[in-house]
Design a protein around this motif. Structure first.
Motif, PDB file in Angstrom:
ATOM      1  N   ASP A 122     -31.848  -3.481 -28.711  1.00 44.94           N
ATOM      2  CA  ASP A 122     -31.792  -2.224 -27.960  1.00 44.94           C
ATOM      3  C   ASP A 122     -31.510  -1.046 -28.897  1.00 44.94           C
ATOM      4  O   ASP A 122     -32.029   0.058 -28.690  1.00 44.94           O
ATOM      5  CB  ASP A 122     -30.701  -2.297 -26.884  1.00 44.94           C
ATOM      6  CG  ASP A 122     -31.077  -3.225 -25.738  1.00 44.94           C
ATOM      7  OD1 ASP A 122     -32.294  -3.414 -25.518  1.00 44.94           O
ATOM      8  OD2 ASP A 122     -30.164  -3.760 -25.081  1.00 44.94           O
ATOM      9  N   ALA A 125     -34.725  -0.013 -30.512  1.00 47.56           N
ATOM     10  CA  ALA A 125     -35.563   0.760 -29.586  1.00 47.56           C
ATOM     11  C   ALA A 125     -35.042   2.187 -29.438  1.00 47.56           C
ATOM     12  O   ALA A 125     -35.818   3.147 -29.403  1.00 47.56           O
ATOM     13  CB  ALA A 125     -35.608   0.067 -28.226  1.00 47.56           C
ATOM     14  N   ILE A 152     -38.951  -2.535 -29.175  1.00 43.16           N
ATOM     15  CA  ILE A 152     -39.400  -1.185 -29.525  1.00 43.16           C
ATOM     16  C   ILE A 152     -40.633  -0.789 -28.736  1.00 43.16           C
ATOM     17  O   ILE A 152     -40.722   0.327 -28.214  1.00 43.16           O
ATOM     18  CB  ILE A 152     -39.649  -1.092 -31.049  1.00 43.16           C
ATOM     19  CG1 ILE A 152     -38.309  -1.163 -31.782  1.00 43.16           C
ATOM     20  CG2 ILE A 152     -40.388   0.193 -31.402  1.00 43.16           C
ATOM     21  CD1 ILE A 152     -38.423  -1.195 -33.289  1.00 43.16           C
ATOM     22  N   SER A 156     -38.944   1.925 -26.332  1.00 48.31           N
ATOM     23  CA  SER A 156     -38.778   3.189 -27.048  1.00 48.31           C
ATOM     24  C   SER A 156     -39.564   4.338 -26.444  1.00 48.31           C
ATOM     25  O   SER A 156     -39.240   5.507 -26.660  1.00 48.31           O
ATOM     26  CB  SER A 156     -39.192   3.022 -28.518  1.00 48.31           C
ATOM     27  OG  SER A 156     -40.600   2.867 -28.634  1.00 48.31           O
TER      28      SER A 156
END
Length: 294
Positions: A122, A125, A152, A156
Motif C-alpha cells: 500500500d 501505491a 500500484i 495508485s
C-alpha cells in the motif's frame, strides 16, 4: 478571441515544456529489486527525457511477544537482522540507481521510505500517486514483484510500465494497443499518449472470438489516431488459447512491437481480487514492456 488564442498557444507550450516524472519503487524485503529494473528504468527515462524518482522501501517488523518463540527462537535478533538487510539493500539499490543515472545523464531523485511489512505494498501505491508513470518489474519466481505491481496498478490511479526480467528498454518505435472497447482500454490509450505521439507506428489490436465487440471498434480508434497525426492501423487476431494474456503478447511480438498498451482489469476491490484473464496473463509472465492502466 485573440486573447483566447494566445492563452491556448501558451497552454500548448507549457504542456510541451513539462518534464515527465517517472517513479521507480525499489523493494528491499523479503526480496530485493533486481539491478536490471534499475538499468531499464534509467535507460527508459533517458529516452523520454524524464526525471526518475527512485524510492527504496525499507521495512520495520513489529515484535509480537510469544512465549514459545522466546524459548525456541531469538525473535528480536531475527527482526534486527531482517531490518538491517532491508536497510543495506536500500543503500545498495539507491547507490546503483544514482551511479547509472549519472553515467546516462538522467536526472534522478532518490529517497528511502520506511514502512511496516503489512503496509509495504500500500505504501508503494501511495508513493506512486505523485508521479506520471511507475516503472515496475514482474519476475515469475519472485511473487512479491507481482504483488507490488498489482498494488500500484490498481491502487495508485497512475499508469505503469511493466518490464519483463530481461534487457528490453529502448525507444518505442512500434506501439501495439490491445483494444476491446472497454473503459480500461480507453484510459490506457489516454495514458499512453506521450508514447503514441513519438511512435513511428501504432497498431490497434483486437481479438475475435473472445468477447463480442462492435464490428468497427478497432478500426474506429485507428481512424481517430490517424486524424490526430499518428501513423496508425487496425489489425485483428483470433482468440484460440486459454490464455488471452499470452495470445495478446505473442501477437504483439509477431507484429514486432516495442511496447504493448492495455487496460488493467480486476473484478473486486479486495486485495485478493480476481483479475481479468488478459491482466492475469501479462502479470504472470510479461514478454515485452507493457503499459497497463486501470
Amino acid at each position: 478571441m485573440e486573447i483566447d488564442d494566445c492563452n491556448r498557444g501558451g497552454s500548448r507550450e507549457m504542456e510541451q515544456d513539462m518534464t515527465a516524472q517517472y517513479f521507480l519503487p525499489l523493494a528491499t524485503y523479503p526480496d530485493a529489486s533486481s539491478g536490471l529494473i534499475i538499468s531499464n528504468a534509467v535507460t527508459f527515462a533517458g529516452y523520454y527525457s524524464a526525471h526518475l524518482h527512485a524510492c527504496a522501501l525499507t521495512v520495520a517488523i513489529p515484535h509480537i511477544p510469544n512465549a514459545w518463540s522466546s524459548l525456541l527462537l531469538d525473535t528480536p535478533k531475527m527482526i534486527e537482522h531482517a531490518e538491517t538487510v532491508s536497510r543495506d539493500r536500500a543503500a545498495t539499490l539507491v547507490s546503483s540507481a544514482t551511479n547509472l543515472a549519472a553515467s546516462a545523464e538522467v536526472e534522478l531523485s532518490s529517497r528511502t521510505v520506511k514502512t511496516t511489512l503489512p503496509l509495504l505494498h500500500d505504501t508503494a501505491a501511495t508513493e506512486a500517486r505523485f508521479f506520471d508513470l511507475a516503472i515496475l518489474e514482474c519476475i515469475a519466481d519472485v511473487p512479491d514483484t507481482r504483488i507490488v505491481s498489482e498494488a500500484i496498478i490498481f491502487g495508485s490511479g497512475r499508469p505503469a510500465i511493466i518490464f519483463p526480467n530481461k534487457a528490453l528498454a529502448g525507444p518505442i518505435d512500434h506501439l501495439v494497443i490491445a483494444w476491446d472497447g472497454s473503459r480500461a482500454a480507453a484510459r490506457a490509450v489516454n495514458d499512453a499518449k506521450p508514447f503514441i505521439r513519438k511512435a513511428k507506428r501504432v497498431s490497434v489490436l483486437s481479438l475475435t472470438g473472445e468477447k463480442p465487440l462492435p464490428e468497427p471498434s478497432g478500426e474506429r480508434l485507428a481512424e481517430i489516431l490517424v486524424a490526430s497525426g499518428v501513423n496508425a492501423s487496425a489489425t485483428v487476431a483470433r482468440f484460440t488459447s486459454s490464455s488471452i494474456g499470452q495470445i495478446i503478447q505473442q501477437t504483439a511480438l509477431e507484429l514486432s512491437a516495442d511496447m504493448l498498451v492495455m487496460g488493467g482489469f480486476g473484478h473486486s476491490r479486495l486485495r485478493d481480487f480476481v483479475l481479468g484473464g488478459a491482466t492475469d496473463g501479462v502479470l504472470h509472465e510479461p514478454l515485452l514492456p507493457v503499459l497497463m492502466s486501470h
